[in-house]
Design an enzyme around this catalytic site. Structure first.
Site, PDB file in Angstrom:
ATOM      1  N   GLY A   1      -9.752  -5.827   7.645  1.00  0.00           N
ATOM      2  CA  GLY A   1      -8.489  -6.499   7.970  1.00  0.00           C
ATOM      3  C   GLY A   1      -7.671  -6.626   6.703  1.00  0.00           C
ATOM      4  O   GLY A   1      -7.715  -7.650   6.023  1.00  0.00           O
ATOM      5  N   THR A   2      -6.953  -5.582   6.375  1.00  0.00           N
ATOM      6  CA  THR A   2      -6.313  -5.527   5.048  1.00  0.00           C
ATOM      7  C   THR A   2      -5.113  -6.457   4.913  1.00  0.00           C
ATOM      8  O   THR A   2      -4.702  -6.753   3.793  1.00  0.00           O
ATOM      9  CB  THR A   2      -5.900  -4.086   4.709  1.00  0.00           C
ATOM     10  N   ASN A   3      -4.544  -6.940   6.032  1.00  0.00           N
ATOM     11  CA  ASN A   3      -3.472  -7.931   5.903  1.00  0.00           C
ATOM     12  C   ASN A   3      -4.024  -9.207   5.275  1.00  0.00           C
ATOM     13  O   ASN A   3      -3.512  -9.709   4.270  1.00  0.00           O
ATOM     14  CB  ASN A   3      -2.862  -8.254   7.273  1.00  0.00           C
ATOM     15  N   ASP A   4      -5.094  -9.755   5.896  1.00  0.00           N
ATOM     16  CA  ASP A   4      -5.698 -10.979   5.360  1.00  0.00           C
ATOM     17  C   ASP A   4      -6.384 -10.723   4.030  1.00  0.00           C
ATOM     18  O   ASP A   4      -6.378 -11.586   3.141  1.00  0.00           O
ATOM     19  CB  ASP A   4      -6.708 -11.554   6.357  1.00  0.00           C
TER      20      ASP A   4
ATOM     21  N   GLU B   1     -12.315  -9.243   5.842  1.00  0.00           N
ATOM     22  CA  GLU B   1     -10.970  -9.709   5.471  1.00  0.00           C
ATOM     23  C   GLU B   1     -10.994 -10.792   4.399  1.00  0.00           C
ATOM     24  O   GLU B   1      -9.947 -11.331   4.036  1.00  0.00           O
ATOM     25  CB  GLU B   1     -10.232 -10.210   6.718  1.00  0.00           C
TER      26      GLU B   1
ATOM     27  N   SER C   1     -14.613  -3.397  10.271  1.00  0.00           N
ATOM     28  CA  SER C   1     -13.190  -3.072  10.352  1.00  0.00           C
ATOM     29  C   SER C   1     -12.483  -3.899   9.286  1.00  0.00           C
ATOM     30  O   SER C   1     -12.580  -5.125   9.285  1.00  0.00           O
ATOM     31  CB  SER C   1     -12.627  -3.402  11.739  1.00  0.00           C
TER      32      SER C   1
ATOM     33  N   TYR D   1     -11.945   5.760  10.804  1.00  0.00           N
ATOM     34  CA  TYR D   1     -10.699   5.707  11.571  1.00  0.00           C
ATOM     35  C   TYR D   1      -9.736   4.701  10.943  1.00  0.00           C
ATOM     36  O   TYR D   1     -10.132   3.837  10.161  1.00  0.00           O
ATOM     37  CB  TYR D   1     -10.961   5.342  13.038  1.00  0.00           C
TER      38      TYR D   1
ATOM     39  N   ARG E   1     -11.513  -8.216  19.136  1.00  0.00           N
ATOM     40  CA  ARG E   1     -11.763  -9.274  18.149  1.00  0.00           C
ATOM     41  C   ARG E   1     -11.838 -10.614  18.882  1.00  0.00           C
ATOM     42  O   ARG E   1     -10.916 -10.972  19.622  1.00  0.00           O
ATOM     43  CB  ARG E   1     -10.643  -9.308  17.107  1.00  0.00           C
TER      44      ARG E   1
ATOM     45  N   HIS F   1      27.673  13.548  -3.892  1.00  0.00           N
ATOM     46  CA  HIS F   1      26.684  12.544  -4.291  1.00  0.00           C
ATOM     47  C   HIS F   1      26.187  11.762  -3.080  1.00  0.00           C
ATOM     48  O   HIS F   1      24.978  11.571  -2.890  1.00  0.00           O
ATOM     49  CB  HIS F   1      27.310  11.589  -5.315  1.00  0.00           C
TER      50      HIS F   1
ATOM     51  N   GLY G   1      22.502  12.392  -9.766  1.00  0.00           N
ATOM     52  CA  GLY G   1      23.556  11.499 -10.207  1.00  0.00           C
ATOM     53  C   GLY G   1      23.101  10.240 -10.896  1.00  0.00           C
ATOM     54  O   GLY G   1      23.920   9.433 -11.334  1.00  0.00           O
TER      55      GLY G   1
ATOM     56  N   ARG H   1      -6.393  -8.275  19.781  1.00  0.00           N
ATOM     57  CA  ARG H   1      -6.385  -9.664  19.327  1.00  0.00           C
ATOM     58  C   ARG H   1      -6.442 -10.576  20.554  1.00  0.00           C
ATOM     59  O   ARG H   1      -5.441 -10.739  21.260  1.00  0.00           O
ATOM     60  CB  ARG H   1      -5.116  -9.951  18.523  1.00  0.00           C
TER      61      ARG H   1
ATOM     62  N   LYS I   1      14.792  20.388 -13.990  1.00  0.00           N
ATOM     63  CA  LYS I   1      15.930  21.256 -14.300  1.00  0.00           C
ATOM     64  C   LYS I   1      15.569  22.266 -15.380  1.00  0.00           C
ATOM     65  O   LYS I   1      15.827  23.478 -15.240  1.00  0.00           O
ATOM     66  CB  LYS I   1      17.119  20.406 -14.745  1.00  0.00           C
TER      67      LYS I   1
ATOM     68  N   CYS J   1      -7.874  -2.049  10.391  1.00  0.00           N
ATOM     69  CA  CYS J   1      -6.996  -2.438  11.494  1.00  0.00           C
ATOM     70  C   CYS J   1      -5.779  -3.227  11.041  1.00  0.00           C
ATOM     71  O   CYS J   1      -4.999  -3.693  11.871  1.00  0.00           O
ATOM     72  CB  CYS J   1      -7.766  -3.229  12.555  1.00  0.00           C
TER      73      CYS J   1
END
Length: 902
Positions: free
Chosen positions: A788-791, A767, A786, A874, A635, A456, A105, A580, A27, A854
């Site tokens: 495996g970012t979940n595990d 992973e 690859s 990728y 996999r 608002h 607000g 999978r 602002k 993945c």
């Protein structure tokens, strides 16, 4: 933060510019920018965010701040020719918050500071209008009492309603000076009773306390909640803007309004906004009185209207974007009180971006930065079916598009409570206020009987991507009785209603939905550029085409069957990053895997493998056909054992009952013994992945053979299969070497038998933390990684995703430990650090190592930017998220290209 004695904490509006948002807040920076442009901005000054940080950390304002404020106040008084709160002709000021990022607000504002029992008389005399002076005074006491002294705002509202009832009027503008004078007395008594002190009569005390209140409002619960929702850092602080007052409540030749240079709901060009005669600024955005469309200002005050249109054009050209403007007209004189780049709906964002390219204001690279994946995801949500039979309740203002269905609730507490129990709700209010934020977040949509596109509810809903209908005047909302009445129809709390934020319609009951036109476009059922193509689809097409041209990251799909693969391909997938195979053995085939795992002899095991082989081969043939010419990463089997074994408790009970009847089944007894042997306390960290392949001879060899034979059959049929074999849950290079040696032999056998050169690649899933830490060694045996970012997130944090999200994540998010779930957006400092180091180590060993991700992070907008930055080739995600990943991969490339050029 430590205080620097030479630090400057206060800037006049003439000293700043729009590039100083970090210091002056949005602002303050924009008020300075408008001042520099020569636009009519009331004089004033800004107290910096740095002063706020000192105040919040130390509990007191910087030592130099009071003197700096005094110096700037003296200069302001000289400019205005009057002193703050003087008795005969008082200077009045507003004290308003202004963080770097717009938080509509969420923080505090106090108007009319400088009024007192003495100066109100002088204001009335100078204005020649007693009613105006007493109206301004009652507003000051009401705002000051609530925001500065912590008095319950309902007490003031109840007193105001009682005054209107006594006068037998419905709007506050019908109260006369005498009525307002009595109201001031009542308000002061409320302050004395509730705050334990008199309303301050010293104007400087008023201003100083208001400044502190604005600082404090940075850490209110609603401000923290909004920042978490919008992912705004909590350490920025807010600036404070002290601005000389201009008055829109001086009569019918005065007023206040909010304007947009384009429609924030649709993106269409035209005259959009709200205007309210004889009102102060907060009246418009609070939605407490229904406004008139901005276009009507032309007939009310053509001179101010024409000037406003010219200023709006100036601002949009200068900012090269949709601008949101607040203004006041004081007896025919137009004043600009604020401008900012306006919040808009997802559809408006895409339309405006392409419009600005066509107008030559921005280029395609900038247009790509004006939209984001979250907005694209909103556009892919379903819409109401136009052909469905509906019961129309009423219609309001289409404030934020979307199709929302839920049970009617009439307060935020109930909205949150029911939502946490799994209910979908529509929050219905006369008008929302900042205290309703948690209910607005919990609700599927918001419906109000008051307010317009600038209220608002509308502004906050658009920012959050929530469906919203405002100003549905036919709705009589009774929050105490928890019901609304519409033309004789009563909707009780819990009744289902549907609201359409695209046209403002409100329906009784559930209205069925149909796919969005954007999804139809991605699936090839609507073609941008055709005569009847929707302009939104055309805008999305243009932005996506540019994103695809510039992105470096390729986008693959997580898909386990040909149907999902074909849909992913329509959505623009450039291959499958994760198939999978365990999902292929659920349902009817589950027993086959069970027999394999529980096999006691080589013969039993070999028989089970022979039964599985043709089924696997058939699956892969279909998959390779669907993705012909594109890579398919398969996999190998990675089932936590409990997913394929009988439930131990259920089996134990069955055996116990049978034994009590003395008719125990020999097979059940044998099965129970085997299940006990294989039972794991934590199957996610047990016998799965590569460990299962090493423990059960022939398992991975069978799958590799099925992949190789399917690829050979497809190749001999003149197809182009590009299979990649991924070994899961590897923790050491020795595991991978053993499996790869076996796989290479199988592939060689199939190539010899079929006369094909398959060129299959073998890699692994990273992973486990150990795999990431030893990535350099593992790359010696892997042709691709690859992530495996979940595990990997589970193992780095020590979380079980199935348990922790329901048990304590809510508390962690509320306490600010997480800004967002690490399963939703990658934890750059922890998990991301392992990914980065594994990329560097892997490529140091094998420069041509192909790298992908993945886990579902592959479709998360913020995470995609991280994966671009660390150099992955990728990302892979669920089919529905592929367009989002494509867009964000393009934005990441354009962003890094812009950074490099700078």
């Amino acid at each position: 933060m430590s205080e620097n004695k030479d630090q400057k904490f206060v800037y006049d509006f003439t000293e700043g510019n729009r590039d100083l948002k970090d210091l002056l807040g949005g602002k303050g920076a924009n008020l300075a920018e408008m001042t520099n442009l020569g636009l009519p901005v009331p004089p004033g000054f800004t107290i910096t965010t740095e002063a706020c940080k000192v105040y919040l950390e130390s509990g007191d304002e910087p030592a130099a701040l009071r003197d700096e404020v005094s110096a700037h106040l003296d200069a302001l008084e000289q400019t205005m020719g009057k002193k703050l709160g003087q008795a005969d002709d008082p200077l009045l000021v507003s004290v308003r918050s202004g963080a770097k990022f717009s938080m509509p607000g969420m923080m505090d504002t106090v108007l009319n500071i400088g009024l007192s029992d003495k100066s109100v008389q002088g204001l009335a005399k100078q204005a020649g209008e007693d009613r105006f002076a007493w109206d301004s005074y009652r507003r000051l006491i009401q705002m000051f009492g609530k925001t500065v002294l912590g008095v319950d705002g309902e007490l003031f509202e109840d007193a105001l309603e009682a005054a209107k009832a006594a006068k037998k009027v419905t709007v506050d503008t019908d109260l006369e000076a005498a009525d307002l004078k009595k109201l001031v007395t009542k308000f002061k008594k409320i302050v004395k009773t509730e705050a334990g002190r008199d309303f301050p009569q010293d104007p400087r005390e008023q201003m100083d306390l208001a400044i502190h209140a604005v600082f404090d409002s940075w850490n209110t619960d609603r401000a923290k909640l909004y920042r978490r929702q919008e992912r705004i850092p909590g350490d920025l602080g807010t600036a404070v803007n002290v601005c000389s007052m201009v008055f829109g409540n001086l009569g019918p030749d005065s007023g206040t309004g909010v304007a947009f240079t384009r429609d924030p709901a649709s993106g269409h060009q035209g005259v959009y906004g709200d205007y309210l005669q004889n009102a102060q600024g907060e009246d418009v955005v609070a939605g407490i009185r229904n406004t008139v469309p901005l276009a009507e200002l032309e007939s009310i005050d053509k001179k101010s209207y024409d000037q406003l249109m010219q200023i709006m054009e100036t601002l949009e050209t200068h900012y090269k974007d949709l601008c949101d403007i607040e203004f006041t007209i004081e007896r025919g004189q137009l004043w600009m009180l604020q401008t900012r780049v306006g919040k808009r709906t997802a559809g408006a964002a895409f339309r405006i971006a392409t419009q600005l390219v066509d107008q030559g204001l921005i280029d395609e690279a900038e247009a790509l930065q004006r939209v984001n994946g979250a907005q694209l995801a909103q556009l892919m949500f379903p819409r109401f079916d136009d052909e469905a039979k509906t019961e129309l309740l009423g219609r309001g203002i289409a404030a934020s598009p979307g199709a929302a269905v839920g049970k009617a609730v009439f307060d935020s507490y109930t909205a949150v409570k029911w939502s946490r129990s799994g209910e979908k709700v529509i929050l219905i209010r006369r008008e929302t206020n900042p205290d309703d934020l948690d209910g607005m977040i919990a609700a599927e949509g918001i419906l109000t009987s008051r307010g317009g596109k600038t209220s608002h509810a509308a502004v906050v809903a658009r920012g959050m991507g929530k469906t919203c209908v405002c100003g549905a005047e036919d709705l009589e909302v009774d929050t105490k009785r928890r019901r609304m009445t519409v033309n004789g129809t009563v909707v009780e709390e819990g009744d289902v209603v549907s609201i359409d934020g695209s046209n403002g319609k409100v329906y009784l009951g559930e209205v069925p939905v149909v796919p969005s036109p954007v999804v139809e476009y991605f699936e090839g059922r609507m073609h941008a550029g055709a005569d009847d193509a929707d302009e939104l689809v055309a805008a999305v097409h243009r932005v996506m085409a540019y994103a695809d041209r510039v992105r470096r990251l390729r986008v693959r799909a997580n898909a386990d069957n040909a149907e999902d693969a074909l849909r992913a391909r329509r959505f623009g997938a450039q291959g499958i990053g994760l198939c999978r195979t365990e999902h292929m053995f659920l349902g009817e085939r589950r027993e086959m895997v069970e027999r394999l795992i529980l096999a006691d002899t080589d013969t039993e095991r070999e028989d089970a493998l022979k039964e599985l082989l043709p089924l696997q081969k058939k699956d892969f043939i279909e998959l390779f056909e669907a993705m012909d010419g594109l890579p398919v990463t398969v996999r190998l089997l990675d089932p936590p054992l409990h997913e394929f074994l009988p439930d131990i408790t259920e089996l134990s009970v069955r055996v116990a009952l049978a034994e009590s009847r003395k008719d125990a089944n020999e097979n059940d007894l044998r099965l129970l013994q085997a299940v006990h042997k294989l039972h794991e306390q934590n199957p996610m960290l047990g016998l799965r992945g590569v460990r299962l392949g090493l423990v059960i001879p022939g398992l991975f060899a069978m799958q590799v053979r099925a992949i190789a034979e399917a690829a050979a059959e497809r190749k001999n049929a003149k197809g182009d299969p590009r299979a990649e074999i991924m070994i899961p849950l590897v923790g050491t290079v020795q595991e991978l070497e053993i499996v790869r040696e076996e796989a290479d032999l199988v592939i060689a056998e199939v190539e010899a038998a079929t006369g094909t050169d398959l060129r299959l690649t073998i890699g692994t899933m990273i992973e486990l933390p150990r795999a990431a830490l030893t990535a350099g060694q593992i790359a010696e045996a892997a042709q691709f990684f690859s992530f495996g970012t979940n595990d990997l997130t589970q193992t780095v944090w020590g979380f079980s995703r199935d348990d922790v999200e329901a048990s304590f994540f809510t508390a962690y998010l509320e306490k600010g430990i997480f800004g967002v779930s690490p399963f939703e957006t990658i934890d750059k400092d922890g998990v991301g650090s392992l990914v980065r180091s594994a990329v560097e180590a892997g490529r140091a060993t094998r420069p041509d190592l192909k790298l992908g991700v993945c886990g579902e992070h592959g479709g998360d907008p913020e995470s995609v930017h991280f994966f671009h930055e660390v150099g992955l080739d990728y990302v892979s995600c669920s089919p529905f998220r592929i367009p989002v990943a494509r867009l964000e991969a393009g934005r990441a490339a354009a962003e890094s290209s812009g950074s490099d050029s700078r």
